[in-house]
Design a protein around this motif. Structure first.
Motif, PDB file in Angstrom:
ATOM      1  N   UNK A  38       0.823  -1.202   0.000  1.00 51.15           N
ATOM      2  CA  UNK A  38       0.000   0.000   0.000  1.00 51.15           C
ATOM      3  C   UNK A  38       0.858   1.254   0.000  1.00 51.15           C
ATOM      4  N   UNK A  39       1.980   1.243   0.743  1.00 50.50           N
ATOM      5  CA  UNK A  39       2.913   2.368   0.686  1.00 50.50           C
ATOM      6  C   UNK A  39       3.528   2.471  -0.705  1.00 50.50           C
ATOM      7  N   UNK A  93       3.849   0.658 -13.580  1.00 53.38           N
ATOM      8  CA  UNK A  93       3.222   1.543 -12.611  1.00 53.38           C
ATOM      9  C   UNK A  93       2.502   0.699 -11.559  1.00 53.38           C
ATOM     10  N   UNK A  94       2.168   1.290 -10.402  1.00 51.31           N
ATOM     11  CA  UNK A  94       1.400   0.527  -9.412  1.00 51.31           C
ATOM     12  C   UNK A  94       0.129  -0.092  -9.991  1.00 51.31           C
ATOM     13  N   UNK A  95      -0.570   0.645 -10.837  1.00 49.03           N
ATOM     14  CA  UNK A  95      -1.806   0.125 -11.417  1.00 49.03           C
ATOM     15  C   UNK A  95      -1.542  -1.078 -12.324  1.00 49.03           C
ATOM     16  N   UNK A 125      -7.003  -6.842  -4.832  1.00 50.96           N
ATOM     17  CA  UNK A 125      -6.634  -5.450  -5.040  1.00 50.96           C
ATOM     18  C   UNK A 125      -7.895  -4.606  -5.120  1.00 50.96           C
ATOM     19  N   UNK A 126      -7.886  -3.511  -4.394  1.00 51.40           N
ATOM     20  CA  UNK A 126      -9.024  -2.601  -4.380  1.00 51.40           C
ATOM     21  C   UNK A 126      -8.575  -1.216  -4.832  1.00 51.40           C
ATOM     22  N   UNK A 178      -5.524  -6.139   0.018  1.00 52.66           N
ATOM     23  CA  UNK A 178      -6.019  -6.881   1.181  1.00 52.66           C
ATOM     24  C   UNK A 178      -5.773  -8.379   0.939  1.00 52.66           C
ATOM     25  N   UNK A 179      -4.898  -9.000   1.735  1.00 54.81           N
ATOM     26  CA  UNK A 179      -4.735 -10.464   1.605  1.00 54.81           C
ATOM     27  C   UNK A 179      -6.014 -11.140   2.092  1.00 54.81           C
ATOM     28  N   UNK A 180      -6.343 -12.236   1.482  1.00 53.05           N
ATOM     29  CA  UNK A 180      -7.582 -12.932   1.841  1.00 53.05           C
ATOM     30  C   UNK A 180      -7.214 -14.115   2.734  1.00 53.05           C
TER      31      UNK A 180
END
Length: 266
Positions: free
Chosen positions: A205-206, A227-229, A247-248, A259-261
Motif C-alpha cells: 500500500x505504501x 506503474x502501481x496500477x 486489489x481494491x 487486502x490479503x484474503x
C-alpha cells in the motif's frame, strides 16, 4: 543511469537472483517489492556495488559498476541498509556527520554542520541531535541513517550529468504510520530533485501511493514491472506471494490498495 543487464548472482551453488533487467532512472522512485526470500536485498547489494554479479552486468552510465573506485561510488550513490550495527557512543549528530567524512568531500565545517542539521530536520530528528545513537529506538536509528545518506549525497561533488542515487533497504520497516509517510515523502522529494531512488518495500500500500514504478521480484526473477496500477493486480500478486490477494481502489484517488484474503482456522 544505474542499470542491470541479465544480472545474476550465485553463491554455494544456489542462484539468488537471475536474468535481472532493470534501470533506476533519475527523477523516479522505484519500489522493489516481493515476498521474503525473493532476492530483493541481494539485488540491492548488486546495484550498490557491494557484491558483483556472477553473470550479466551492473552498469552506471554505461560503465561497469565494478570499475568505479570506492571514492567515485561514494560520490554517486548512498545506501541505507536494513540494519546497521553501531556500538560506539556517538551522538545522533555525529552519526549523520559520517556522511560527510568521505575523502574528497572537503567543505567548510560550518557548511557541513548546517547541512547535517538540515538533514536531521528533514527526517524529524533535529530535537535529538545530542542524544546517544545507541539510546534510540530502531525506527529513530533508521531515520538517522537516512539523514546520513542524504548528507552524503548533498556533500558529494558531481557533474550535472551525474545524478546521485539513493538505495534504501526497507526504510519503513521499524517506523510508525506517521514516520513512514515522512520518510517516503522525502524519498519521493529527492527523486523529484533529480536523484534516482530505489526502495525495498514490504508494504504494497505504501508502494502504491509513493512509487513511480514497481518492480516485483519472486524466486529471484522479475515477474512484473510497471506503474502501481499495472503491477498490483490480483493474479500477479497471488502468484508471486502464494496466497489469495485482492486489489481494491481508494474511493477518491483510485490508488490501488491490497487486502490479503486470510481464512482463519476454526
Amino acid at each position: 543511469m544505474l542499470t542491470a543487464d541479465a544480472a545474476a548472482f550465485q553463491i554455494n551453488g544456489k542462484t539468488l537472483v537471475s536474468d535481472i533487467d532493470m534501470a533506476i532512472p533519475p527523477g523516479k522512485l522505484v519500489a522493489l517489492v516481493g515476498p521474503n526470500g525473493a532476492g530483493k536485498s541481494t539485488l540491492l547489494k548488486l546495484l550498490s556495488g557491494e557484491i558483483k554479479p556472477t553473470s550479466g552486468a551492473i552498469t552506471l552510465d554505461g560503465r561497469a559498476l565494478s570499475s568505479f573506485t570506492a571514492l567515485d561510488l561514494s560520490r554517486r550513490r548512498a545506501v541505507v541498509p536494513q540494519s546497521t550495527a553501531l556500538s560506539f557512543p556517538f551522538s545522533v549528530r555525529e552519526v549523520v556527520l559520517l556522511g560527510a567524512t568521505v575523502p574528497g568531500f572537503a567543505e567548510p565545517p560550518e557548511h557541513i554542520e548546517r547541512m547535517a542539521l538540515d538533514c536531521l530536520r528533514t527526517v524529524g530528528l533535529l530535537a535529538l541531535e545530542h542524544r546517544l545513537f545507541t539510546n534510540l529506538s530502531g525506527g529513530e536509528r533508521q531515520r538517522v541513517h537516512i539523514a546520513r545518506a542524504l548528507l552524503q549525497l548533498a556533500m558529494a561533488k558531481r557533474a550535472e550529468n551525474e545524478p546521485g542515487i539513493l538505495l534504501l533497504d526497507e526504510p519503513t520497516a521499524s517506523l510508525d504510520l506517521a514516520h513512514q509517510g515522512v520518510v517516503l515523502e522525502e524519498a519521493l522529494e529527492q527523486a523529484r530533485k533529480g536523484l534516482a531512488v530505489m526502495a525495498i518495500l514490504h508494504d504494497l500500500n505504501l508502494a502504491a501511493v509513493f512509487a513511480d514504478e514497481l518492480v516485483l521480484l519472486s524466486a529471484g526473477r522479475i515477474t512484473a514491472r510497471g506503474t502501481p496500477a499495472e503491477v498490483l493486480k490480483d493474479d500477479v500478486l497471488s502468484r508471486a506471494y502464494g496466497c489469495e490477494v485482492r486489489t481494491n481502489r481508494t474511493p477518491s484517488e483510485g490508488v490501488p490498495f491490497i487486502l490479503p484474503h486470510y481464512i482463519r482456522a476454526r
